[in-house]
Design a protein around this motif. Structure first.
Motif, PDB file in Angstrom:
ATOM      1  N   VAL A  34     -20.147  37.516  -6.801  1.00  0.00           N
ATOM      2  CA  VAL A  34     -19.829  38.583  -5.850  1.00  0.00           C
ATOM      3  C   VAL A  34     -21.024  39.505  -5.693  1.00  0.00           C
ATOM      4  O   VAL A  34     -21.387  39.922  -4.579  1.00  0.00           O
ATOM      5  N   ASP A  35     -21.660  39.850  -6.805  1.00  0.00           N
ATOM      6  CA  ASP A  35     -22.855  40.706  -6.733  1.00  0.00           C
ATOM      7  C   ASP A  35     -23.963  40.025  -5.931  1.00  0.00           C
ATOM      8  O   ASP A  35     -24.668  40.682  -5.146  1.00  0.00           O
ATOM      9  N   ARG A  36     -24.128  38.720  -6.105  1.00  0.00           N
ATOM     10  CA  ARG A  36     -25.166  37.997  -5.344  1.00  0.00           C
ATOM     11  C   ARG A  36     -24.865  38.008  -3.860  1.00  0.00           C
ATOM     12  O   ARG A  36     -25.765  38.191  -3.028  1.00  0.00           O
ATOM     13  N   LEU A  37     -23.603  37.813  -3.501  1.00  0.00           N
ATOM     14  CA  LEU A  37     -23.222  37.841  -2.089  1.00  0.00           C
ATOM     15  C   LEU A  37     -23.455  39.224  -1.494  1.00  0.00           C
ATOM     16  O   LEU A  37     -23.883  39.351  -0.338  1.00  0.00           O
ATOM     17  N   ARG A  38     -23.175  40.253  -2.256  1.00  0.00           N
ATOM     18  CA  ARG A  38     -23.436  41.611  -1.770  1.00  0.00           C
ATOM     19  C   ARG A  38     -24.925  41.822  -1.526  1.00  0.00           C
ATOM     20  O   ARG A  38     -25.323  42.464  -0.548  1.00  0.00           O
ATOM     21  N   GLU A  39     -25.756  41.279  -2.434  1.00  0.00           N
ATOM     22  CA  GLU A  39     -27.206  41.403  -2.256  1.00  0.00           C
ATOM     23  C   GLU A  39     -27.682  40.703  -0.990  1.00  0.00           C
ATOM     24  O   GLU A  39     -28.675  41.107  -0.382  1.00  0.00           O
ATOM     25  N   LEU A  40     -26.964  39.649  -0.603  1.00  0.00           N
ATOM     26  CA  LEU A  40     -27.313  38.922   0.625  1.00  0.00           C
ATOM     27  C   LEU A  40     -26.801  39.613   1.873  1.00  0.00           C
ATOM     28  O   LEU A  40     -27.089  39.176   2.990  1.00  0.00           O
ATOM     29  N   GLY A  41     -26.011  40.682   1.699  1.00  0.00           N
ATOM     30  CA  GLY A  41     -25.558  41.442   2.853  1.00  0.00           C
ATOM     31  C   GLY A  41     -24.090  41.314   3.180  1.00  0.00           C
ATOM     32  O   GLY A  41     -23.625  41.903   4.163  1.00  0.00           O
ATOM     33  N   TYR A  42     -23.326  40.593   2.369  1.00  0.00           N
ATOM     34  CA  TYR A  42     -21.888  40.460   2.619  1.00  0.00           C
ATOM     35  C   TYR A  42     -21.166  41.687   2.079  1.00  0.00           C
ATOM     36  O   TYR A  42     -21.362  42.081   0.914  1.00  0.00           O
ATOM     37  N   ARG A  43     -20.297  42.278   2.901  1.00  0.00           N
ATOM     38  CA  ARG A  43     -19.565  43.490   2.514  1.00  0.00           C
ATOM     39  C   ARG A  43     -18.278  43.079   1.813  1.00  0.00           C
ATOM     40  O   ARG A  43     -17.264  42.778   2.458  1.00  0.00           O
ATOM     41  N   ILE A  44     -18.304  43.042   0.496  1.00  0.00           N
ATOM     42  CA  ILE A  44     -17.149  42.628  -0.303  1.00  0.00           C
ATOM     43  C   ILE A  44     -16.634  43.855  -1.050  1.00  0.00           C
ATOM     44  O   ILE A  44     -17.345  44.452  -1.869  1.00  0.00           O
ATOM     45  N   GLY A  45     -15.391  44.224  -0.720  1.00  0.00           N
ATOM     46  CA  GLY A  45     -14.790  45.389  -1.356  1.00  0.00           C
ATOM     47  C   GLY A  45     -14.084  45.013  -2.642  1.00  0.00           C
ATOM     48  O   GLY A  45     -13.558  43.907  -2.773  1.00  0.00           O
ATOM     49  N   ALA A  46     -14.085  45.947  -3.603  1.00  0.00           N
ATOM     50  CA  ALA A  46     -13.391  45.750  -4.874  1.00  0.00           C
ATOM     51  C   ALA A  46     -12.033  46.427  -4.802  1.00  0.00           C
ATOM     52  O   ALA A  46     -11.897  47.539  -4.275  1.00  0.00           O
ATOM     53  N   ILE A  47     -11.022  45.745  -5.306  1.00  0.00           N
ATOM     54  CA  ILE A  47      -9.652  46.247  -5.302  1.00  0.00           C
ATOM     55  C   ILE A  47      -9.326  46.741  -6.707  1.00  0.00           C
ATOM     56  O   ILE A  47      -9.432  45.988  -7.682  1.00  0.00           O
ATOM     57  N   LYS A  48      -8.920  47.998  -6.800  1.00  0.00           N
ATOM     58  CA  LYS A  48      -8.599  48.573  -8.104  1.00  0.00           C
ATOM     59  C   LYS A  48      -7.172  48.213  -8.502  1.00  0.00           C
ATOM     60  O   LYS A  48      -6.313  48.003  -7.667  1.00  0.00           O
ATOM     61  N   GLY A  49      -6.926  48.145  -9.767  1.00  0.00           N
ATOM     62  CA  GLY A  49      -5.594  47.836 -10.248  1.00  0.00           C
ATOM     63  C   GLY A  49      -5.650  47.075 -11.540  1.00  0.00           C
ATOM     64  O   GLY A  49      -6.739  46.745 -12.038  1.00  0.00           O
ATOM     65  N   PRO A  50      -4.463  46.746 -12.077  1.00  0.00           N
ATOM     66  CA  PRO A  50      -4.424  46.028 -13.363  1.00  0.00           C
ATOM     67  C   PRO A  50      -5.188  44.713 -13.324  1.00  0.00           C
ATOM     68  O   PRO A  50      -5.891  44.358 -14.269  1.00  0.00           O
ATOM     69  N   ASP A  51      -5.027  43.981 -12.226  1.00  0.00           N
ATOM     70  CA  ASP A  51      -5.696  42.676 -12.134  1.00  0.00           C
ATOM     71  C   ASP A  51      -7.071  42.776 -11.489  1.00  0.00           C
ATOM     72  O   ASP A  51      -7.928  41.927 -11.704  1.00  0.00           O
ATOM     73  N   GLY A  52      -7.251  43.794 -10.666  1.00  0.00           N
ATOM     74  CA  GLY A  52      -8.494  43.882  -9.930  1.00  0.00           C
ATOM     75  C   GLY A  52      -8.576  42.782  -8.881  1.00  0.00           C
ATOM     76  O   GLY A  52      -7.696  41.923  -8.786  1.00  0.00           O
ATOM     77  N   GLY A  53      -9.584  42.792  -8.041  1.00  0.00           N
ATOM     78  CA  GLY A  53      -9.707  41.755  -7.037  1.00  0.00           C
ATOM     79  C   GLY A  53     -10.785  42.076  -6.026  1.00  0.00           C
ATOM     80  O   GLY A  53     -11.494  43.082  -6.129  1.00  0.00           O
ATOM     81  N   TYR A  54     -10.869  41.203  -5.002  1.00  0.00           N
ATOM     82  CA  TYR A  54     -11.928  41.328  -4.006  1.00  0.00           C
ATOM     83  C   TYR A  54     -11.388  40.976  -2.623  1.00  0.00           C
ATOM     84  O   TYR A  54     -10.407  40.251  -2.470  1.00  0.00           O
ATOM     85  N   ARG A  55     -12.053  41.519  -1.623  1.00  0.00           N
ATOM     86  CA  ARG A  55     -11.706  41.199  -0.243  1.00  0.00           C
ATOM     87  C   ARG A  55     -12.949  41.390   0.623  1.00  0.00           C
ATOM     88  O   ARG A  55     -13.674  42.379   0.467  1.00  0.00           O
ATOM     89  N   LEU A  56     -13.193  40.418   1.501  1.00  0.00           N
ATOM     90  CA  LEU A  56     -14.305  40.543   2.446  1.00  0.00           C
ATOM     91  C   LEU A  56     -13.921  41.583   3.488  1.00  0.00           C
ATOM     92  O   LEU A  56     -12.874  41.486   4.118  1.00  0.00           O
ATOM     93  N   ALA A  57     -14.748  42.619   3.641  1.00  0.00           N
ATOM     94  CA  ALA A  57     -14.410  43.740   4.512  1.00  0.00           C
ATOM     95  C   ALA A  57     -14.190  43.267   5.947  1.00  0.00           C
ATOM     96  O   ALA A  57     -14.894  42.399   6.454  1.00  0.00           O
TER      97      ALA A  57
END
Length: 317
Positions: A34-57
């Motif tokens: 996920v960090d690598r994709l962000r460095e390439l310019g992809y806007r990936i949001g982090a979801i807070k919570g017990p499990d956590g998660g991700y979503r492409l903005a």
């Protein structure tokens, strides 16, 4: 990382643990990718919570893909060759090509747009036999697309006819279509000197740059380039079929016929209509089943059968 990106493009929230399970990696690997994709310019949001998660903005635009020129040509050729693979991928390949084109830099989009051809059934695309230089394919395809007169040197045969000394001069043509068939690439063009359609093998073409003036497209013979090419290989002047077609009666052979029409006429017999380059070829098609057969017609096929019988008798003495 590409598999991760593919999952994130689905409009939903992805818990980190679920992504790791789907991808068969650890949660740490997911975080790193996920960090690598962000460095390439992809806007990936982090979801807070017990499990956590991700979503492409929402509304994210994919960054330009890093392809060199040869890779761009390879992608265009491979995706357009999909219809000839025997797998129903035509629509998916077209959508994939459109998607890849959209995220490429404008310079490479222009190069991909210049690669256009028809992939005939049974084609193997490029290969060791009849391999074509990518630069030749690109130049000829661009001339077809832009309706530009194309001059080129042609080695070996000329438009499918045996080469002659006067065929060494550059050909001046109006290129209409590029066709991939059985491991080779062909150009269907109007030959301005001969005032007729000609078929040229691209592995024998050396384009002369720059191209000439714009020409008006002519109606393609038999409606499309692939049909005309197939008929030319069969020596036929008809869109479909062989130059010689005959009918015989023999034992039921439906599972092994291939290119032919079978009409059952009894429990153990059928009427088989088959075609070939010649009448002897039709008889050879019937004889390959190693079973007695009777010629139904036409009369010229009966005459050929009599001639063949005499030849075989004389050859067996």
């Amino acid at each position: 990382m590409l598999a991760l990106l593919s999952l994130l493009q689905t409009p939903r929230d992805w818990p980190g643990a679920q992504l790791a399970e789907r991808l068969g990696v650890s949660a740490r690997t997911v975080r790193r990718d996920v960090d690598r994709l962000r460095e390439l310019g992809y806007r990936i949001g982090a979801i807070k919570g017990p499990d956590g998660g991700y979503r492409l903005a929402a509304g994210s635009e994919l960054p330009p893909l890093l392809f060199d020129d040869e890779q761009a040509v390879a992608i265009a050729v491979a995706l357009q060759s999909a219809p000839a693979s025997g797998v129903d991928l035509t629509d998916a390949a077209a959508r994939a090509l459109a998607t890849v084109r959209q995220v490429m830099p404008s310079r490479l989009r222009h190069r991909i747009d210049g690669i256009r051809f028809t992939s005939a059934p049974g084609s193997a695309g490029t290969g060791a036999r009849g391999a074509v230089e990518p630069a030749v394919l690109e130049a000829v395809s661009a001339a077809v697309r832009d309706r530009r007169t194309l001059r080129f040197d042609y080695a070996g045969t000329a438009g499918g006819s045996p080469g002659r000394p006067d065929d060494t001069a550059p050909r001046r043509t109006e290129p209409h279509a590029v066709v991939a068939r059985d491991g080779r690439w062909y150009l269907l063009a109007w030959d301005q000197e001969r005032e007729d359609w000609r078929i040229f093998r691209l592995d024998r073409v050396t384009p002369r740059i720059p191209t000439g003036p714009v020409f008006e497209r002519r109606p393609l013979p038999m409606g499309d380039a692939a049909t005309y090419l197939a008929a030319s290989f069969r020596g036929s002047e008809r869109p479909v079929g062989w130059p010689c077609v005959g009918t015989v009666e023999l034992a039921r052979v439906a599972p092994w016929v291939g290119d032919g029409e079978v009409l059952p006429i009894g429990e153990d017999a059928c009427r088989l209509t088959i075609g070939s380059w010649s009448w002897m070829g039709v008889l050879a098609q019937a004889a390959r089943f190693d079973a007695p057969f009777a010629v139904v017609g036409p009369d010229v096929l009966r005459d050929a059968a009599a001639t063949l019988a005499d030849r075989l008798t004389a050859g067996g003495r």
